[in-house]
Each structure stands twice: as C-alpha cells, then as structure tokens.
Design a protein around this motif. Sequence first.
Motif, mmCIF file in Angstrom:
data_model
loop_
_atom_site.group_PDB
_atom_site.id
_atom_site.type_symbol
_atom_site.label_atom_id
_atom_site.label_comp_id
_atom_site.label_asym_id
_atom_site.label_seq_id
_atom_site.Cartn_x
_atom_site.Cartn_y
_atom_site.Cartn_z
ATOM 1 N N ARG A 1 0.810 -1.227 0.000
ATOM 2 C CA ARG A 1 0.000 0.000 0.000
ATOM 3 C C ARG A 1 0.841 1.274 0.000
ATOM 4 O O ARG A 1 0.328 2.371 0.281
ATOM 5 N N GLN B 1 -0.464 4.363 -2.078
ATOM 6 C CA GLN B 1 -1.600 5.139 -1.543
ATOM 7 C C GLN B 1 -1.195 6.000 -0.360
ATOM 8 O O GLN B 1 -1.611 7.142 -0.252
ATOM 9 N N TYR C 1 1.173 -8.267 -13.474
ATOM 10 C CA TYR C 1 0.420 -7.056 -13.806
ATOM 11 C C TYR C 1 0.067 -6.395 -12.481
ATOM 12 O O TYR C 1 -0.062 -7.074 -11.454
ATOM 13 N N ALA C 2 -0.097 -5.086 -12.489
ATOM 14 C CA ALA C 2 -0.397 -4.365 -11.253
ATOM 15 C C ALA C 2 -1.705 -4.865 -10.664
ATOM 16 O O ALA C 2 -2.685 -5.057 -11.391
ATOM 17 N N SER C 3 -1.733 -5.090 -9.352
ATOM 18 C CA SER C 3 -2.956 -5.614 -8.742
ATOM 19 C C SER C 3 -2.986 -5.361 -7.239
ATOM 20 O O SER C 3 -1.960 -5.407 -6.561
ATOM 21 N N TYR C 4 -4.191 -5.106 -6.744
ATOM 22 C CA TYR C 4 -4.436 -5.027 -5.305
ATOM 23 C C TYR C 4 -5.422 -6.100 -4.865
ATOM 24 O O TYR C 4 -5.906 -6.075 -3.738
ATOM 25 N N ALA C 5 -5.777 -7.007 -5.769
ATOM 26 C CA ALA C 5 -6.664 -8.102 -5.400
ATOM 27 C C ALA C 5 -5.781 -9.165 -4.759
ATOM 28 O O ALA C 5 -4.891 -9.676 -5.394
ATOM 29 N N ARG D 1 -5.633 -12.050 -4.507
ATOM 30 C CA ARG D 1 -5.835 -13.391 -5.064
ATOM 31 C C ARG D 1 -5.247 -13.339 -6.460
ATOM 32 O O ARG D 1 -5.183 -12.289 -7.096
ATOM 33 N N ALA E 1 -5.087 2.055 -6.614
ATOM 34 C CA ALA E 1 -5.927 0.927 -6.208
ATOM 35 C C ALA E 1 -7.314 1.246 -6.742
ATOM 36 O O ALA E 1 -8.101 1.928 -6.103
ATOM 37 N N ARG F 1 -8.465 -0.881 -16.684
ATOM 38 C CA ARG F 1 -8.627 -2.050 -15.820
ATOM 39 C C ARG F 1 -8.771 -1.585 -14.380
ATOM 40 O O ARG F 1 -8.273 -0.527 -13.999
ATOM 41 N N THR G 1 -7.658 -2.388 -10.697
ATOM 42 C CA THR G 1 -6.625 -3.202 -10.051
ATOM 43 C C THR G 1 -7.134 -3.900 -8.790
ATOM 44 O O THR G 1 -6.439 -4.734 -8.236
ATOM 45 N N LEU G 2 -8.340 -3.532 -8.328
ATOM 46 C CA LEU G 2 -8.908 -4.211 -7.157
ATOM 47 C C LEU G 2 -9.746 -5.424 -7.560
ATOM 48 O O LEU G 2 -9.779 -6.423 -6.862
ATOM 49 N N THR G 3 -10.440 -5.310 -8.698
ATOM 50 C CA THR G 3 -11.374 -6.368 -9.093
ATOM 51 C C THR G 3 -10.932 -7.099 -10.359
ATOM 52 O O THR G 3 -11.504 -8.128 -10.705
ATOM 53 N N HIS G 4 -9.946 -6.561 -11.065
ATOM 54 C CA HIS G 4 -9.478 -7.084 -12.350
ATOM 55 C C HIS G 4 -10.527 -6.936 -13.460
ATOM 56 O O HIS G 4 -10.397 -7.553 -14.516
#
Lengths: 417, 85
Positions: free
Chosen positions: A238, A241, A299-303, A305, B46, B67, B69-72
């Motif tokens: 994080r 942010q 790839y950029a991600s905050y999920a 999973r 995010a 896109r 980035t939280l849910t794809h």
Amino acid sequence: MRFSGWRVIREGLSGNRGWSPHWRDAAPRDEYDIVIIGGGGHGLSTAYYLARDHGLSNVAVLEKGYLGGGNVGRNTTIVRANYFLPGNSEFYSYSLKLWEGLEQELNYNVMHSQRGLINLFHSDGQRDAFARRGNAMINQGDDAILLDREGVRRHAPFLDFDNVRFPVHGGLYHPRGGTARHDAVAWGYARGADRRGVDLIQNCEVTGIDIGNGRVRSVQTTRGPIRAKKVAIVVAGRSGQVAAMAGMRLPVESHVLQAFVSEGLKPVIAQVIAFGMGHFYISQSDKGGLVFGGDIDMYASYAARGNLPAVEHVMEAGMTLMPMIGKARVLRSWGGIVDMTPDGSPIIDRTDTQGLYLNCGWNYGGFKAVPASGRCFAHLLATDRHHDAAAGFRLDRFRTGRGIIDEEGTGAQHNLH
Amino acid sequence: MRISCPICGERDRREFHYRGAALTRPAPDAGEAAWDAYLHLRDNPAGATRELWYHETGCGAWVVVTRNTLTHEMPGCELAAEAAR
Ligand SMILES: Cc1cc2nc3c(=O)[nH]c(=O)nc-3n(C[C@H](O)[C@H](O)[C@H](O)COP(=O)(O)OP(=O)(O)OC[C@H]3O[C@@H](n4cnc5c(N)ncnc54)[C@H](O)[C@@H]3O)c2cc1C
Ligand SMILES: [Zn+2]
C-alpha cells in the motif's frame, strides 16, 4: 510473562490457564514522538528496535487491520543471505546474523530453521553465474558450497535429474539458509515492542498525512487525528496510496504474488529447493505441508488473489522439477500484494518532507529482511543518519542513476522482474 | 483474466505481455524530473488504471487497457495507436 521450557510444563500441568495476551490492546493517544504506519514485519521490528536500541518508546504502530495480517503472514518464509551486489549483500548478511539470535533476543519461538537452501542450475552458464555468486557470498563472510549433480542427489534424490529440457547439473548450497514461522516473527516483535512501552493500535487506518511548512504534523486515522514529530511509512503493497497522502509518487508498482500449500505429508523435503529454470521454490513446513510459490502474476494488482496462468506455471515447474509432487493435493493458495521497485531492491530513506520517512520496495523478498530493516530504519528515525548496513537503499537512486542495485541484471525498469 | 483486443476479439491473458501504466512519453529535452516521472514514478492506483499491453502471440498490436486493479474488471481496450491521437 517469559516463555521457557519450565513454563510450558507448568502450564501443561495446570490446564494452560496461566497464559496471558502477548500485547495490550492500546487505544490511540493524541500525540507520539514517532508514529509508524503499518503493523507488518517491518513496522513492528522498527518499533521494537526504536525502543530497544534508542530508548524511544513514545511510539505508536498504526495498523489498519490486525497485526501480521499483511504479507508478513502470507509469504513462503524463506530466509537467506545469498545476494550478490554490494548494497544488498552486506544488508542481508547482517539480517541473517540477527535472525540467528532472534529467538533468544525476543524470548519467542519463531521456529527459525536453518535447514539449508539449494539453488539448482541447469546449464554451464548458470553454473558459472552461481560459482560467482557463491564467491561473493563467501567474500561477504557467509556460507556457500557449489554442489555437483551427485552432491545435489545426496540432499534431494527425488529431483528429475535427467529431465530432457532442464537436467540438474548441480546447485549452490547455502547451509545457513532456511525458513521461519512467519506469524511468530510478527508476534514476537509485537510482544517485544509492547513490553518496552510501544502502543500497538489495530483497526486504525491512516487516511491522511498533514504537512505544514514542509514538516509532518499529524496523521488522520479512522480512530481520530494523532500528532507526531516523526512519521514512518512502512506499508508494503500500500506504499503508493499512503505516500500519495503526503503528495508523493513513488518508484513502486504493486503486484500480486501467490503462494500454495499442500495437504500435510510425512517428511520428504529437508531443505529449501529453488528451481533454476522457471520460477519455483519449495520447502516443507513442520506441519508437513509443502509450501511453494513462483513468480508474481505480472500485472499491477491489489486483489489479494491471483490468476490461473500463474498457478499453472508454478504447478508445471513443480512437476518438471520433482514429478513426485503430482501425487500431493493442493490444500490452499492465496496472494499478497508486493511493492515492486524498478531495480528490485528496497528503499529505506528520508523524504523531502521533514520528519517523514519511508521504508518500502521489498518486492517479493522482504520477509528475510525484517530484522535488519527494522534495526536500520530505527537507526535512521532516531539519529537521522543511515545505518551502514542499509546505506544503499536510497530513494533518489532512480532519478540520479547512481547506486542502482539491480540484482537480476535486467535493467532498472518496472516490468522486467 | 481475458482482454478484448480490438482486432482479435476476447483473448486469454496469456497471449499478452504486460508493459505497465500508459503514460505520455516526454519530449527528449523535457528535463530530468519529467523523465524520472515517466520512467520510474507511478500513481500505482488501487482502482481504475490505464495500462499498455502487447498482443504478443496474437496480432502484435499494442493496446491501452482500462482495468480495475482491485477487481481485475476490464471495461475498455483500444489500440494504442488510436489512443495516442
Ligand atoms: C506470497 C508471498 C511470498 C513471499 N515469500 C517470501 C519469502 O519466501 N522470503 C522473503 O524474504 N519474502 C517473501 N515475501 C515478501 C515479504 O512477505 C514482504 O516483502 C514483507 O512481508 C513486506 O513487509 P511487511 O511485513 O512490513 O508487510 P505487511 O505485512 O504487508 O505490512 C504492511 C502493513 O501495513 C498495513 N497498512 C497498509 N495501509 C495502511 C494504512 N493506510 N494505515 C494503516 N496500516 C496500513 C497493512 O494492513 C499491513 O499489515 C513474500 C510475499 C508474498 C506475498
Ligand atoms: Zn490482437
């Protein structure tokens, strides 16, 4: 409450009724000397060493969730000092030495197990590169042994040595490498910091950072505003942010990294083993589960999973390296959000705002760094001088091009590792 | 995760190579700060983001993907050549 063998026996005989919570559930005060944002491994170890080394205990750790709920409790727990480049080399060497005394230091069982790490090689070129890395490790004062095929076979007879595409030629063996119980590391530091007077405040998300005349003044949180002379940002995935709350853009992109664990099995893999082709590393936990992982999803991600292509890659690599793994069933998989920098190395530095400090960019390798990062960051926070072991982790190295620590040699570019 | 290439239609993520945030390239003489921002610094949001992907094993086009980035979720995908206009 001190832990000891005697204590375990006494509690066992008296129904385990004498154990008490490991830390207080502190409520935020109006003001602290130092506020640490983020209760992961690095935030907690920083708080601990601020109190222990510098006598600073008017300190709070603000954690938006629960202590240890981030990457510190999601990683594959590999602890090693097999880095190559100056800047990294001395830092991870220092960290491993701290690991070796950590359980006594914290009076806490972090299950640090120096079971050895073997990095396999599959070509002549890779052997040369690992021989060179091994020499760098030895020069740094750490341990490295170049194993030939038979040497690897003695440790791990189950590997597919004659795989047609990626035969195993040998491995770089790092006997002091190993694993640790990740949650216990967070809990041990939390307990140690709490006992020295640090307030650990959970369910407290920082939502703003107030700056006046170029100096940090306070933070806004979901539990009210808190004034602070110094503020430390230690929030891993994080970081983007939280830094934005102070008007900063960082050389950081957040990605998801997955990990997997199998059902519990009898002991079969004694060391930590890392495949040299394709991304795959594996060890066996004390409960018997095979713990393994691979590369980020890319790839950029905050999920928190991951996606199936990365799962597929990890499983394929595992099957290629040790076909026996196909008999095990995967029990769980999960993801953590890792803070990737262009050169793959971390940042421990001041910022342009007076009193605001930054610790981030641990990529996929910050668990092993927890002791040294906390100690060096505490040193910087307390004295305003960089600790010798972490002097290279500067924020401005990308802008100036000086002091890039590109361990993989891919170039300091975001999407290359 | 599937990406809707404007030329090839909806394809598996594995056919694409990820480049990163779709940023405007500064002029050669824009100065150190602008180039540092372009090469290294990221908003790293995010939520909604715009990023470049390359349809490597498909048509070979660069696409700009919108896109979350939280849910794809991927609400948009256009050719980079057109997005630049
Ligand atoms: C799947 C996986 C495998 C890994 N394997 C290894 C390995 O084998 N070896 C190794 O060395 N490293 C490994 N790592 C990397 C390592 O886990 C991380 O680099 C390290 O844990 C990051 O530092 P941390 O512990 O402080 O992060 P975290 O535990 O993520 O701590 C950051 C904390 O900040 C909090 N936070 C965020 N925003 C706010 C806010 N606004 N206000 C308050 N709090 C906030 C979060 O809730 C979180 O608890 C792995 C990582 C993953 C995801
Ligand atoms: Zn296409």
